[in-house]
Design an enzyme around this catalytic site. Structure first.
Site, PDB file in Angstrom:
ATOM      1  N   ASN A 110     -26.353  -2.725 -33.262  1.00  0.00           N
ATOM      2  CA  ASN A 110     -27.363  -3.835 -32.738  1.00  0.00           C
ATOM      3  C   ASN A 110     -28.770  -4.017 -33.555  1.00  0.00           C
ATOM      4  O   ASN A 110     -29.119  -5.091 -33.886  1.00  0.00           O
ATOM      5  CB  ASN A 110     -27.618  -3.686 -31.416  1.00  0.00           C
ATOM      6  CG  ASN A 110     -26.528  -3.960 -30.400  1.00  0.00           C
ATOM      7  OD1 ASN A 110     -25.591  -4.761 -30.698  1.00  0.00           O
ATOM      8  ND2 ASN A 110     -26.542  -3.794 -29.270  1.00  0.00           N
TER       9      ASN A 110
ATOM     10  N   PHE B  51     -34.082  -1.732 -21.184  1.00  0.00           N
ATOM     11  CA  PHE B  51     -32.635  -1.931 -21.958  1.00  0.00           C
ATOM     12  C   PHE B  51     -32.904  -2.471 -23.292  1.00  0.00           C
ATOM     13  O   PHE B  51     -33.655  -3.091 -23.641  1.00  0.00           O
ATOM     14  CB  PHE B  51     -31.911  -2.975 -21.011  1.00  0.00           C
ATOM     15  CG  PHE B  51     -31.765  -2.412 -19.573  1.00  0.00           C
ATOM     16  CD1 PHE B  51     -30.565  -1.756 -19.190  1.00  0.00           C
ATOM     17  CD2 PHE B  51     -32.599  -2.916 -18.516  1.00  0.00           C
ATOM     18  CE1 PHE B  51     -30.172  -1.313 -18.057  1.00  0.00           C
ATOM     19  CE2 PHE B  51     -32.381  -2.065 -17.198  1.00  0.00           C
ATOM     20  CZ  PHE B  51     -31.102  -1.445 -16.962  1.00  0.00           C
ATOM     21  N   GLU B  52     -31.871  -2.117 -23.904  1.00  0.00           N
ATOM     22  CA  GLU B  52     -31.850  -2.404 -25.574  1.00  0.00           C
ATOM     23  C   GLU B  52     -31.857  -3.855 -25.492  1.00  0.00           C
ATOM     24  O   GLU B  52     -32.295  -4.567 -26.754  1.00  0.00           O
ATOM     25  CB  GLU B  52     -30.730  -1.968 -26.119  1.00  0.00           C
ATOM     26  CG  GLU B  52     -29.309  -2.597 -25.805  1.00  0.00           C
ATOM     27  CD  GLU B  52     -28.109  -2.015 -26.489  1.00  0.00           C
ATOM     28  OE1 GLU B  52     -28.017  -2.459 -27.698  1.00  0.00           O
ATOM     29  OE2 GLU B  52     -27.201  -1.345 -26.056  1.00  0.00           O
ATOM     30  N   THR B  53     -31.454  -4.624 -24.531  1.00  0.00           N
ATOM     31  CA  THR B  53     -31.405  -6.277 -24.619  1.00  0.00           C
ATOM     32  C   THR B  53     -32.894  -6.723 -24.800  1.00  0.00           C
ATOM     33  O   THR B  53     -33.172  -8.047 -25.100  1.00  0.00           O
ATOM     34  CB  THR B  53     -30.567  -6.837 -23.702  1.00  0.00           C
ATOM     35  OG1 THR B  53     -31.008  -6.283 -22.430  1.00  0.00           O
ATOM     36  CG2 THR B  53     -29.474  -6.771 -23.790  1.00  0.00           C
TER      37      THR B  53
END
Lengths: 325, 255
Positions: A110, B51-53
């Protein structure tokens, strides 16, 4: 309201936007993340127009990617993650396509993919990171030498080098920039002046949009210029990055859109159950994509009952108490 | 009479016990989400979940089902994006603990979430790295959730997606990764840790009702059990918070 003059040349229907900008073989960046803000309406239209050989670039992607792969629109993929959260820990058609050798694929992480979009946005040829040292992301190359010679494909997956600013041994991973032909993002608001506002998390949408040659934005609402300029700290992209604006409420369904609607558990569960079977998947496309002529028709099929259930609490951003099993 | 509890509940409690006040906790999906939330509600109210988001410190009144879930954006101190999130995971001033899951793990805590079989035409394809490779590279420590099965605890991974202690000893540092490594592995049978010097996995705790032999049988490599002790079962209070506050819809607790 009603003064769309500033963006009248960019406002268009979904069919026109896809026809004008997306061609066989285009490299497209998909915005959103797994079960949220997938550009579904655009994906469905790509399928309806039977566009082929797409080269998809994304970080973590879900439903839009999966239907595009399943419908046979995707030839090549650079990706970090294919999953739909709890509804499909690994995207079903994505999994099948890789296992059957139907698509060309390259794995990144990612952060690596986000950095590649950032490098593209900054117009630099590559960008360093420490991520991935020691992993097989560095040792396994998915694309063949032939593919590596083609347009919009980096000559190498990545490269490891010694930090030139250090005298001690210190490795970094260099990642090639991405400049996709088209970025597809679904957002909550576009102003009458063309300013884009993403509510909730932006993921890597802003970097993706800035890295692309063309940006297609689908949105829930077109809002007055005075509104979008009242609180510019909230805005995500200035108007001049955007080439096409399509107002299409529920344009991310069955994925969610913060402040507007949640993901649709019923639809995602249904999809999970049928997507693995080629015949039933074909029926799904016939019923939900080829068989619906307009977005309104699609929404009618989902039904007012479900649209009410997934309607987000505008303060909390999600549908409180939604049955998500 | 002892209270009944599920594997997921025991795993969430076991992992939650590792979290300290001040830790920045990187949560994934499933049990890891349950564990992160439980840790904050039970053991470390001053830990921060993110969170990675890009969602930082959400209120988590409902349990998210994906790291992009709208619920990770609600009640946060800040909503950002992926690049900002990874600047937190690896930040030199922060102590970050990441929760991950995997299809395969080896004795040095390296993880596979990519595929089984020949890479180009795999027998089974999984989701891929997502942010796992990144957090394994950058976080101060990684706690991995696994189903404890021989085919998952393997001598050699089919694909190394996320680096743990790499080849043991100081090999991780020599790769150029300045900190971090595998902290623990939490399974449905017990909790494994890694030797300070060799970085090889050893059995730290086995759950009540689970024998050491069962863990040896279900591990595909030789595992040191000389330091093993029985884990404390979840208390009534822990289970009550887990069920009533963390996962009131019982989306994950039950499994």
């Amino acid at each position: 309201m009603g003064n769309d003059m500033e963006i009248s040349d960019k406002l268009m229907g979904i069919d026109t936007a896809v026809k004008r900008f997306i061609k066989d073989g285009s490299q497209i960046a998909l915005g959103g993340f797994t079960v949220v803000r997938n550009p579904m309406a655009v994906a469905y239209e790509i399928i309806r127009q039977r566009i082929k050989d797409l080269h998809v670039v994304c970080h973590s992607h879900g439903q839009a990617l999966d239907v595009l792969i399943g419908a046979g629109c995707v030839k090549r993929l650079e990706i970090a993650y294919g999953g739909n959260g709890r509804y499909a820990p690994t995207c079903i058609r994505f999994k099948k396509a890789i296992q059957q050798g139907d698509i060309e694929f390259e794995d990144y992480s990612n952060y690596q993919m986000s950095l590649r979009f950032l490098a593209g946005a900054l117009n630099i040829p590559f960008i360093p990171t420490k991520s991935g040292l020691g992993s097989d992301l560095l040792t396994h190359e998915g694309f063949s030498e032939d593919i590596r010679k083609q347009k919009k494909v980096a000559r190498k997956k990545l490269s490891v080098m010694q930090n030139p600013f250090s005298e001690e041994e210190d490795n970094v991973v260099l990642l090639p920039a991405l400049n996709p032909d088209i970025a597809l993002i679904h957002v909550q608001y576009v102003g009458e002046d063309g300013t884009v506002r993403i509510k909730g998390l932006t993921f890597a949408d802003i970097e993706q949009a800035k890295s692309a040659d063309v940006v297609i934005v689908t949105c829930e609402e077109i809002v007055p210029r005075s509104f979008i300029r009242m609180d510019p700290d909230q805005n995500s992209l200035p108007p001049f990055f955007v080439d096409a604006i399509v107002k299409i409420p529920y344009g991310a369904h069955p994925t969610g859109c913060y402040g507007f609607y949640d993901y649709d558990p019923k639809h995602l569960n249904y999809y999970k159950n049928i997507a693995g079977d080629d015949g039933r998947f074909k029926e799904y496309l016939n019923e939900w994509v080829y068989g619906v002529r307009t977005h309104e028709e699609y929404l009618n099929k989902i039904g007012a009952d479900m649209l009410m259930k997934i309607k987000a609490n505008p303060v909390l951003g999600y549908a409180v108490g939604l049955d998500r099993k | 009479m002892a209270t009944e509890y599920s594997d997921n509940e025991m795993m969430a409690i076991s992992a939650g016990r590792f979290i300290k006040n001040g830790d920045i906790v990187f949560a994934g999906t499933g049990v890891s989400m349950l564990a992160a939330t439980a840790a904050k509600r039970i053991y470390a109210p001053k830990a921060v979940i993110f969170f990675e988001t890009g969602g930082i410190d959400p209120s988590l009144d409902e349990i998210p089902m994906a790291v992009s879930d709208l619920r990770v954006m609600s009640g946060t101190c800040l909503n950002s994006g992926l690049i900002e999130a990874f600047s937190i995971v690896g930040h030199r001033k922060l102590h970050t603990i990441a929760f991950l899951g995997a299809a395969q793990i080896d004795k040095y805590g390296n993880l596979n979430t990519t595929s089984i079989g020949y890479y180009h035409r795999p027998k089974t394809r999984f989701s891929g790295s997502g942010g796992a490779c990144d957090v394994a590279s950058f976080a101060s420590g990684v706690i991995t959730f696994m189903q404890h099965e021989k085919r998952r605890f393997v001598e050699k991974l089919d694909y190394l997606t996320s680096v743990g202690w790499y080849k043991g000893g100081d090999s991780r540092r020599r790769l150029g990764l300045v900190r971090g490594g595998a902290l623990a592995v939490v399974t449905n049978l017990g909790v494994m840790r890694f030797d300070d010097i060799t970085k090889e996995m050893y059995l730290d705790e086995y759950y009540p009702g689970v024998s050491i032999e069962k863990i040896i049988e279900n591990t595909g490599f030789e595992i040191d059990v000389s330091r093993a002790r029985q884990a404390l079962p979840p208390t009534e209070d822990e289970l009550m918070i887990l069920r009533n506050e963390v996962d009131p819809q019982r989306l994950i607790c039950k499994a």
